[in-house]
Design a protein around this motif. Structure first.
Motif, PDB file in Angstrom:
ATOM      1  N   ARG A 169      18.864 -24.454 -38.715  1.00 45.97           N
ATOM      2  CA  ARG A 169      18.186 -23.176 -38.879  1.00 45.97           C
ATOM      3  C   ARG A 169      16.750 -23.278 -38.359  1.00 45.97           C
ATOM      4  O   ARG A 169      16.119 -24.330 -38.419  1.00 45.97           O
ATOM      5  CB  ARG A 169      18.171 -22.766 -40.359  1.00 45.97           C
ATOM      6  N   ARG A 170      16.225 -22.163 -37.896  1.00 46.12           N
ATOM      7  CA  ARG A 170      14.839 -22.126 -37.448  1.00 46.12           C
ATOM      8  C   ARG A 170      13.903 -22.244 -38.645  1.00 46.12           C
ATOM      9  O   ARG A 170      14.262 -21.898 -39.779  1.00 46.12           O
ATOM     10  CB  ARG A 170      14.563 -20.832 -36.692  1.00 46.12           C
ATOM     11  N   ALA A 171      12.703 -22.746 -38.392  1.00 51.56           N
ATOM     12  CA  ALA A 171      11.737 -22.924 -39.471  1.00 51.56           C
ATOM     13  C   ALA A 171      11.321 -21.587 -40.070  1.00 51.56           C
ATOM     14  O   ALA A 171      11.005 -21.495 -41.258  1.00 51.56           O
ATOM     15  CB  ALA A 171      10.520 -23.687 -38.971  1.00 51.56           C
ATOM     16  N   LEU A 172      11.314 -20.531 -39.236  1.00 47.36           N
ATOM     17  CA  LEU A 172      10.934 -19.207 -39.717  1.00 47.36           C
ATOM     18  C   LEU A 172      12.145 -18.300 -39.807  1.00 47.36           C
ATOM     19  O   LEU A 172      13.054 -18.363 -38.976  1.00 47.36           O
ATOM     20  CB  LEU A 172       9.900 -18.582 -38.775  1.00 47.36           C
ATOM     21  N   THR A 173      12.145 -17.455 -40.816  1.00 51.44           N
ATOM     22  CA  THR A 173      13.174 -16.441 -40.913  1.00 51.44           C
ATOM     23  C   THR A 173      12.850 -15.304 -39.944  1.00 51.44           C
ATOM     24  O   THR A 173      11.799 -15.296 -39.278  1.00 51.44           O
ATOM     25  CB  THR A 173      13.242 -15.886 -42.341  1.00 51.44           C
ATOM     26  N   GLY A 174      13.738 -14.331 -39.867  1.00 43.69           N
ATOM     27  CA  GLY A 174      13.458 -13.160 -39.039  1.00 43.69           C
ATOM     28  C   GLY A 174      12.208 -12.437 -39.507  1.00 43.69           C
ATOM     29  O   GLY A 174      11.403 -11.939 -38.690  1.00 43.69           O
ATOM     30  N   ARG A 175      12.011 -12.394 -40.821  1.00 46.71           N
ATOM     31  CA  ARG A 175      10.812 -11.736 -41.349  1.00 46.71           C
ATOM     32  C   ARG A 175       9.560 -12.516 -40.975  1.00 46.71           C
ATOM     33  O   ARG A 175       8.519 -11.937 -40.625  1.00 46.71           O
ATOM     34  CB  ARG A 175      10.919 -11.621 -42.868  1.00 46.71           C
ATOM     35  N   GLY A 176       9.656 -13.871 -41.037  1.00 44.55           N
ATOM     36  CA  GLY A 176       8.498 -14.685 -40.676  1.00 44.55           C
ATOM     37  C   GLY A 176       8.152 -14.545 -39.210  1.00 44.55           C
ATOM     38  O   GLY A 176       6.961 -14.439 -38.843  1.00 44.55           O
ATOM     39  N   ALA A 177       9.167 -14.543 -38.347  1.00 42.37           N
ATOM     40  CA  ALA A 177       8.916 -14.359 -36.919  1.00 42.37           C
ATOM     41  C   ALA A 177       8.316 -12.986 -36.654  1.00 42.37           C
ATOM     42  O   ALA A 177       7.414 -12.819 -35.805  1.00 42.37           O
ATOM     43  CB  ALA A 177      10.217 -14.545 -36.130  1.00 42.37           C
ATOM     44  N   GLY A 178       8.802 -11.987 -37.396  1.00 40.42           N
ATOM     45  CA  GLY A 178       8.247 -10.646 -37.242  1.00 40.42           C
ATOM     46  C   GLY A 178       6.796 -10.574 -37.671  1.00 40.42           C
ATOM     47  O   GLY A 178       5.974  -9.869 -37.058  1.00 40.42           O
ATOM     48  N   ALA A 179       6.430 -11.326 -38.734  1.00 39.05           N
ATOM     49  CA  ALA A 179       5.033 -11.344 -39.194  1.00 39.05           C
ATOM     50  C   ALA A 179       4.131 -11.978 -38.143  1.00 39.05           C
ATOM     51  O   ALA A 179       3.009 -11.491 -37.897  1.00 39.05           O
ATOM     52  CB  ALA A 179       4.930 -12.100 -40.514  1.00 39.05           C
ATOM     53  N   LEU A 180       4.583 -13.062 -37.511  1.00 37.82           N
ATOM     54  CA  LEU A 180       3.792 -13.680 -36.449  1.00 37.82           C
ATOM     55  C   LEU A 180       3.607 -12.730 -35.269  1.00 37.82           C
ATOM     56  O   LEU A 180       2.513 -12.601 -34.712  1.00 37.82           O
ATOM     57  CB  LEU A 180       4.473 -14.973 -35.972  1.00 37.82           C
ATOM     58  N   ALA A 233       3.636 -20.089 -46.278  1.00 36.99           N
ATOM     59  CA  ALA A 233       5.079 -20.112 -46.520  1.00 36.99           C
ATOM     60  C   ALA A 233       5.715 -21.393 -45.958  1.00 36.99           C
ATOM     61  O   ALA A 233       6.555 -22.025 -46.601  1.00 36.99           O
ATOM     62  CB  ALA A 233       5.732 -18.884 -45.907  1.00 36.99           C
ATOM     63  N   VAL A 234       5.283 -21.757 -44.752  1.00 41.11           N
ATOM     64  CA  VAL A 234       5.829 -22.978 -44.138  1.00 41.11           C
ATOM     65  C   VAL A 234       5.453 -24.202 -44.957  1.00 41.11           C
ATOM     66  O   VAL A 234       6.288 -25.096 -45.195  1.00 41.11           O
ATOM     67  CB  VAL A 234       5.329 -23.110 -42.678  1.00 41.11           C
ATOM     68  N   LEU A 235       4.195 -24.259 -45.432  1.00 39.82           N
ATOM     69  CA  LEU A 235       3.765 -25.402 -46.236  1.00 39.82           C
ATOM     70  C   LEU A 235       4.520 -25.485 -47.555  1.00 39.82           C
ATOM     71  O   LEU A 235       4.917 -26.563 -48.004  1.00 39.82           O
ATOM     72  CB  LEU A 235       2.255 -25.318 -46.490  1.00 39.82           C
ATOM     73  N   VAL A 236       4.718 -24.346 -48.195  1.00 37.28           N
ATOM     74  CA  VAL A 236       5.429 -24.329 -49.484  1.00 37.28           C
ATOM     75  C   VAL A 236       6.843 -24.861 -49.331  1.00 37.28           C
ATOM     76  O   VAL A 236       7.357 -25.591 -50.187  1.00 37.28           O
ATOM     77  CB  VAL A 236       5.434 -22.896 -50.061  1.00 37.28           C
ATOM     78  N   ILE A 249      11.702 -24.868 -56.889  1.00 42.72           N
ATOM     79  CA  ILE A 249      12.170 -24.219 -55.668  1.00 42.72           C
ATOM     80  C   ILE A 249      12.047 -22.707 -55.831  1.00 42.72           C
ATOM     81  O   ILE A 249      12.605 -22.130 -56.771  1.00 42.72           O
ATOM     82  CB  ILE A 249      13.634 -24.589 -55.382  1.00 42.72           C
ATOM     83  N   PRO A 250      11.302 -22.032 -54.955  1.00 48.44           N
ATOM     84  CA  PRO A 250      11.179 -20.566 -55.076  1.00 48.44           C
ATOM     85  C   PRO A 250      12.545 -19.881 -55.049  1.00 48.44           C
ATOM     86  O   PRO A 250      12.845 -19.045 -55.881  1.00 48.44           O
ATOM     87  CB  PRO A 250      10.327 -20.187 -53.864  1.00 48.44           C
ATOM     88  N   HIS A 251      13.325 -20.205 -54.071  1.00 46.35           N
ATOM     89  CA  HIS A 251      14.648 -19.602 -53.980  1.00 46.35           C
ATOM     90  C   HIS A 251      15.525 -20.517 -53.147  1.00 46.35           C
ATOM     91  O   HIS A 251      15.133 -20.955 -52.062  1.00 46.35           O
ATOM     92  CB  HIS A 251      14.579 -18.225 -53.327  1.00 46.35           C
ATOM     93  N   GLY A 252      16.679 -20.858 -53.651  1.00 49.74           N
ATOM     94  CA  GLY A 252      17.543 -21.783 -52.925  1.00 49.74           C
ATOM     95  C   GLY A 252      19.010 -21.380 -53.001  1.00 49.74           C
ATOM     96  O   GLY A 252      19.469 -20.847 -54.011  1.00 49.74           O
ATOM     97  N   HIS A 311      19.551 -24.695 -48.940  1.00 52.86           N
ATOM     98  CA  HIS A 311      18.786 -23.802 -48.057  1.00 52.86           C
ATOM     99  C   HIS A 311      17.751 -23.089 -48.912  1.00 52.86           C
ATOM    100  O   HIS A 311      18.093 -22.303 -49.804  1.00 52.86           O
ATOM    101  CB  HIS A 311      19.733 -22.791 -47.405  1.00 52.86           C
ATOM    102  N   THR A 312      16.473 -23.388 -48.668  1.00 56.34           N
ATOM    103  CA  THR A 312      15.399 -22.812 -49.472  1.00 56.34           C
ATOM    104  C   THR A 312      14.562 -21.856 -48.636  1.00 56.34           C
ATOM    105  O   THR A 312      14.380 -22.035 -47.432  1.00 56.34           O
ATOM    106  CB  THR A 312      14.487 -23.913 -50.041  1.00 56.34           C
ATOM    107  N   ILE A 313      14.027 -20.835 -49.303  1.00 57.06           N
ATOM    108  CA  ILE A 313      13.195 -19.799 -48.675  1.00 57.06           C
ATOM    109  C   ILE A 313      11.973 -19.579 -49.554  1.00 57.06           C
ATOM    110  O   ILE A 313      12.066 -19.615 -50.790  1.00 57.06           O
ATOM    111  CB  ILE A 313      13.986 -18.484 -48.511  1.00 57.06           C
ATOM    112  N   ASP A 314      10.829 -19.357 -48.941  1.00 58.07           N
ATOM    113  CA  ASP A 314       9.596 -19.136 -49.695  1.00 58.07           C
ATOM    114  C   ASP A 314       9.614 -17.753 -50.350  1.00 58.07           C
ATOM    115  O   ASP A 314      10.469 -16.909 -50.025  1.00 58.07           O
ATOM    116  CB  ASP A 314       8.386 -19.238 -48.760  1.00 58.07           C
ATOM    117  N   PRO A 315       8.697 -17.494 -51.298  1.00 57.46           N
ATOM    118  CA  PRO A 315       8.719 -16.208 -52.014  1.00 57.46           C
ATOM    119  C   PRO A 315       8.563 -14.985 -51.111  1.00 57.46           C
ATOM    120  O   PRO A 315       9.048 -13.896 -51.441  1.00 57.46           O
ATOM    121  CB  PRO A 315       7.527 -16.333 -52.984  1.00 57.46           C
ATOM    122  N   PHE A 316       7.890 -15.140 -49.964  1.00 58.16           N
ATOM    123  CA  PHE A 316       7.706 -14.002 -49.058  1.00 58.16           C
ATOM    124  C   PHE A 316       8.881 -13.827 -48.103  1.00 58.16           C
ATOM    125  O   PHE A 316       8.958 -12.819 -47.393  1.00 58.16           O
ATOM    126  CB  PHE A 316       6.414 -14.167 -48.251  1.00 58.16           C
ATOM    127  N   GLY A 317       9.731 -14.810 -48.043  1.00 64.05           N
ATOM    128  CA  GLY A 317      10.862 -14.740 -47.122  1.00 64.05           C
ATOM    129  C   GLY A 317      10.478 -14.998 -45.686  1.00 64.05           C
ATOM    130  O   GLY A 317      11.179 -14.577 -44.763  1.00 64.05           O
TER     131      GLY A 317
END
Length: 403
Positions: free
Chosen positions: A8-19, A51-54, A92-95, A141-147
């Motif tokens: 999986r990519r380090a960023l989700t679709g939401r994370g890529a969209g934020a960048l 998010a990446v650090l968490v 873990i925020p969400h797994g 598979h874990t995701i940060d609180p912001f997704g």
């Protein structure tokens, strides 16, 4: 699902969209001379970085142990898997956990990971295809609180699960073979097969000192040695013809006919044991797949051997598979059989030769009948094929088997 883990990519679709939004805001801030947009862009970049650090900085580890409620999982049978995961990590925020299953085993091995460490996870699996397969490893598979960021890790080793062929109930052999079951059939003499077959006798010159029966010697006052008594056990022989040319070429999917033949082999062998026979199970090349003498370990050993058989090699003459003395029931399970091959199937004087064929060509059954075989096509219903092939049915023109 494939055992291979999809990266999986380090960023989700939401994370890529934020960048991407942050980059657009930087461009817009320069074009519109609006510093506020730079602050918003910086905030987005910091949130993504946070998010990446968490997700990626915490070092997560821990042993994974699995227990499967059934040592040998039968095709079509359901079993429970208990996974103990002692995770050492920050909260873990969400797994989402996923235990990787082979295609030969079905089950819902996915769920939301509990927030407590030292967690037990349970799920059900069902055997689909016989064989020895690996379950695992466990994927988290874990995701940060912001997704924005995600991480996928594997934990623990795999656990082997053995899927054995299905065993179906069969009708008893007809009374013309012997109403008392195996106890009324052909016997062979063996030495040392049982626990009660040892009796002491007086020592004679030439006896090995390793055979001295010390307890009897102390009791009688004379040197005594162990004498193995002959014990008689009825014999039946089950032969699985796995000659390569009898079956379809092996591919990614199972040969349904061969799977049916393997299931029939297990069912017939265990059924004959219940009727009082000592059963030897061989393949067509003479390789011993199992020897059944009424012990649970014998049964498990046969099922494990049958879980791993594949079509291969050439066949030997059936008569050469037994050492001179013809068995009582002789059951041959084969696949593609034409008239010419059937005319060569000698049974060596077996008292009840039974032939089951998954793909009999025209004339094969008649050619086998001329040699004394009772035969039937072997389809999905193994029990019905067995009844059709019983000698009593053949002799009475299709009458009911005496039970």
């Amino acid at each position: 699902m494939s055992t291979a883990v999809r990266r999986r990519r380090a960023l989700t679709g939401r994370g890529a969209g934020a960048l991407l939004a942050g980059l657009l805001l930087v461009i817009a801030a320069n074009l519109l001379a609006a510093p506020i947009l730079l602050y918003v862009a910086l905030l987005l970049f910091l949130l993504v970085l946070f998010a990446v650090l968490v997700v990626h900085i915490p070092r997560r580890s821990g042993p994974v142990t699995r227990r499967i409620s059934t040592d040998l999982l039968t095709v079509g049978e359901e079993s429970q898997v208990a996974v103990r995961f002692d995770l050492r990590a920050l909260r873990i925020p969400h797994g989402i956990w996923h235990d990787q299953l082979p295609p030969a085993v079905s089950g819902d091995a996915t769920g939301e990971f509990p927030t407590d460490n030292g967690t037990s996870i349970r799920y059900a699996i069902t055997g689909v295809r016989r064989g020895v397969w690996a379950v695992g490893p466990l994927t988290l598979h874990t995701i940060d609180p912001f997704g924005f960021a995600q991480r996928q890790q594997e934990f623990g080793e795999t656990r082997t699960v053995t899927v054995v062929p299905e065993v179906v109930p069969l009708a008893p052999l007809s009374s013309n073979i012997g109403a008392a079951g195996g106890t009324a059939h052909t016997s062979s003499t063996r030495l040392g097969q049982g626990s009660d077959n040892l009796s002491p006798r007086f020592y004679v010159s030439g006896d090995s000192m390793r055979r001295i029966h010390w307890r009897a010697t102390a009791h009688r006052g004379d040197l005594m040695v162990r004498q193995e008594e002959e014990e008689s056990s009825p014999d039946a022989l089950v032969v699985l013809d796995r000659t390569a040319r009898r079956w379809e070429r092996q591919g990614p999917t199972a040969d349904v006919a061969f799977e049916t033949a393997v299931s029939a082999c297990a069912s017939v062998a265990l059924h004959l044991v219940q009727e009082g026979y000592g059963v030897d199970v061989l393949d067509s090349a003479g390789t011993v797949l199992g020897r059944l003498r009424g012990h649970e370990d014998d049964r498990d050993g046969l099922l494990v051997a049958l879980a791993m058989v594949r079509p291969q090699g050439e066949a030997r003459d059936i008569v050469s598979l037994f050492d001179g003395t013809p068995p009582g029931p002789l059951v041959l399970i084969t696949g593609h059989l034409d008239e010419e091959d059937a005319a060569l199937l000698r049974h060596g004087g077996a008292s009840a030769p039974i032939l089951l064929m998954t793909d009999p060509l025209p004339g094969a059954a008649e050619a086998a009948a001329r040699l004394g075989w009772s035969s039937a096509p072997l389809r999905d219903d193994i029990g019905a094929a067995w009844e059709d092939a019983l000698p009593a049915r053949m002799a009475t023109g299709g009458g009911h088997v005496q039970r």
